[in-house]
Design an enzyme around this catalytic site. Structure first.
Site, short mmCIF file in Angstrom:
data_model
loop_
_atom_site.label_atom_id
_atom_site.label_comp_id
_atom_site.label_asym_id
_atom_site.label_seq_id
_atom_site.Cartn_x
_atom_site.Cartn_y
_atom_site.Cartn_z
N TRP A 104 0.83 -1.22 0.00
CA TRP A 104 0.00 0.00 0.00
C TRP A 104 0.85 1.25 0.00
CZ3 TRP A 104 -4.28 -1.02 -2.08
CH2 TRP A 104 -4.86 -2.27 -1.90
N ASP A 106 -2.17 6.70 6.15
CA ASP A 106 -3.20 5.79 5.64
C ASP A 106 -3.48 4.80 6.77
OD1 ASP A 106 -4.69 3.77 4.50
OD2 ASP A 106 -3.24 3.28 2.93
N LYS A 159 -13.00 -1.95 6.57
CA LYS A 159 -12.30 -2.91 7.43
C LYS A 159 -12.71 -2.75 8.90
CE LYS A 159 -8.57 -2.51 4.16
NZ LYS A 159 -8.87 -3.71 3.36
N1 PMP Z 1 -4.51 1.21 2.01
C1 PMP Z 1 -4.54 0.10 2.75
C2 PMP Z 1 -3.64 0.00 3.94
C3 PMP Z 1 -5.42 -0.94 2.42
O1 PMP Z 1 -5.46 -2.05 3.14
C4 PMP Z 1 -6.28 -0.79 1.30
C5 PMP Z 1 -7.30 -1.85 0.91
N2 PMP Z 1 -7.03 -3.12 1.24
C6 PMP Z 1 -6.19 0.37 0.55
C7 PMP Z 1 -5.33 1.36 0.95
C8 PMP Z 1 -7.07 0.59 -0.64
O2 PMP Z 1 -8.33 0.82 -0.18
P1 PMP Z 1 -9.63 0.91 -1.10
O3 PMP Z 1 -9.91 -0.47 -1.54
O4 PMP Z 1 -10.62 1.49 -0.14
O5 PMP Z 1 -9.31 1.83 -2.21
#
Ligand code: PMP
Length: 362
Positions: free
Chosen positions: A104, A173, A197
């Site tokens: 990420w 994030d 989540k």
């Molecule tokens: N950042 C993290 C730490 C994540 O776990 C995720 C999704 N698993 C995302 C960003 C992306 O999120 P989204 O699917 O809401 O775009």
């Protein structure tokens, strides 16, 4: 209804009481003769729902008055772009440092690179993303506008043990550890995450933005992509994701009843320890690839001696109603995502199964 043990990394388990309430209230919301998802987002009935979710977020996360709360679409992924667009874009001076701690963090810096000057303040790529860096390992260049951290890497299962205390402003994030620990607001310009989540269903991202960022929004930015558009309109500049905001409000109420962020923090620490103990007590049968100090409290990854045993583990787990334990497709192995709403009985069922499996196959 038979609820399975759902360890999905997202969308995730919601409190059973919340799912039941949503089903019950959906068809005729507040005696309006229509469901909430059929109603105008300008209706006073919806307004109350919107207001409650906002108020609970501010209360539970102890958000100071100089931060705006934005309820957005596009997931955390759109925030990868909106953050640099609002903080770095349009010829602004300064660069952004990114802690590249896993998948990420890599995606976040990749989008920022398209917008402005960026650099990796640290990368765990050479070590296979096993840990978070200490403060001393960070390289922070002069003229850094912000340092971006991923407080919990959902795929690698690593967590920043403590937020950094730095001279530069930070952006976090917190998608996979939202509301599992307090946020030291004075260090941050922006904190963001997808709801799916720890907060509610998919379709909603929650972003907290400091007033100084809003006041310095670049001129040349399309309306939706500007943080100030949403701050100035109480996240009602366009049609918001009404269902997700409604459901998130209910989850927040549930979190409040269960001890708030302090309660969730303790819960996450205790429940993850149960699984790490099952790993550490298995005589090496289960193996955590993560450095002990960076072990995630919400996404616990582990390996078995062979991929064949991992496949057998997953198949027998499903027979025992332990679902969605397969590691992310990019890394394999096993991953148990234990977010706020997962019942502790699901964690006990998992550790019990792990003990039985090692006794039979170890
Ligand atoms: N950042 C993290 C730490 C994540 O776990 C995720 C999704 N698993 C995302 C960003 C992306 O999120 P989204 O699917 O809401 O775009």
């Amino acid at each position: 209804m038979n609820r399975v043990h759902n360890f999905c990394a997202g969308p995730c388990t919601l409190p059973e009481s919340v799912v039941a309430e949503l089903a019950d209230e959906l068809p005729d919301f507040g005696d309006s003769g229509m469901s909430l998802i059929e109603m105008s987002h300008r209706d006073p009935v919806y307004d109350e729902v919107h207001h409650e979710t906002m108020t609970l977020l501010r209360e539970l996360c102890s958000v100071p008055d100089d931060f705006s709360i934005l309820l957005l679409q596009g997931g955390a992924s759109l925030q990868f772009a909106m953050v640099p667009m609002n903080l770095l874009g349009d010829g602004r001076s300064g660069t952004a440092g990114y802690v590249v701690s896993g998948s990420w963090g890599k995606k976040a810096i990749a989008d920022a690179e398209l917008v402005g000057g960026t650099y990796a303040a640290w990368t765990g790529a050479d070590e296979g993303f096993r840990r978070m860096p200490t403060r001393d390992e960070l390289t922070i260049e002069d003229n850094t506008r912000y340092l971006h951290v991923t407080s919990n890497e959902t795929i690698g299962g690593i967590r920043l043990p403590d937020f950094y205390n730095l001279d530069v402003r930070q952006v976090a994030d917190m998608s996979s550890d939202y509301l599992t620990r307090p946020i030291p607001w004075d260090r941050f310009d922006v904190v963001y995450g997808g709801a799916q989540k720890n907060l509610g269903p998919a379709g909603l991202a929650v972003t907290f933005v400091h007033r100084s960022v809003l006041e310095a929004t670049p001129g040349r930015l399309p309306a939706y992509l500007r943080f100030d558009t949403h701050a100035d309109n109480n996240s009602l500049a366009n049609t918001p994701p009404v269902f997700a905001i409604w459901a998130t409000g209910k989850v927040l109420r549930w979190i409040k009843q269960n001890g708030g962020v302090d309660g969730m923090q303790q819960r996450a620490a205790e429940r993850s320890t149960m699984v790490y103990d099952a790993i550490d007590d298995s005589g090496g049968f289960y193996r955590s690839p993560v450095d002990a100090a960076s072990r995630s409290h919400t996404n616990i990854v582990f390996r078995l001696p062979t991929e064949e045993l991992e496949a057998k583990f997953l198949s027998e787990a499903e027979t025992n109603q332990l679902m969605n334990l397969k590691g992310h497709r990019s890394v394999g192995g096993i991953r148990a995502s234990i977010y706020n709403a997962l019942p502790t009985t699901s964690v006990t069922a998992l550790t019990g199964f792990m003990a039985t499996f090692v006794a039979e196959n170890g």
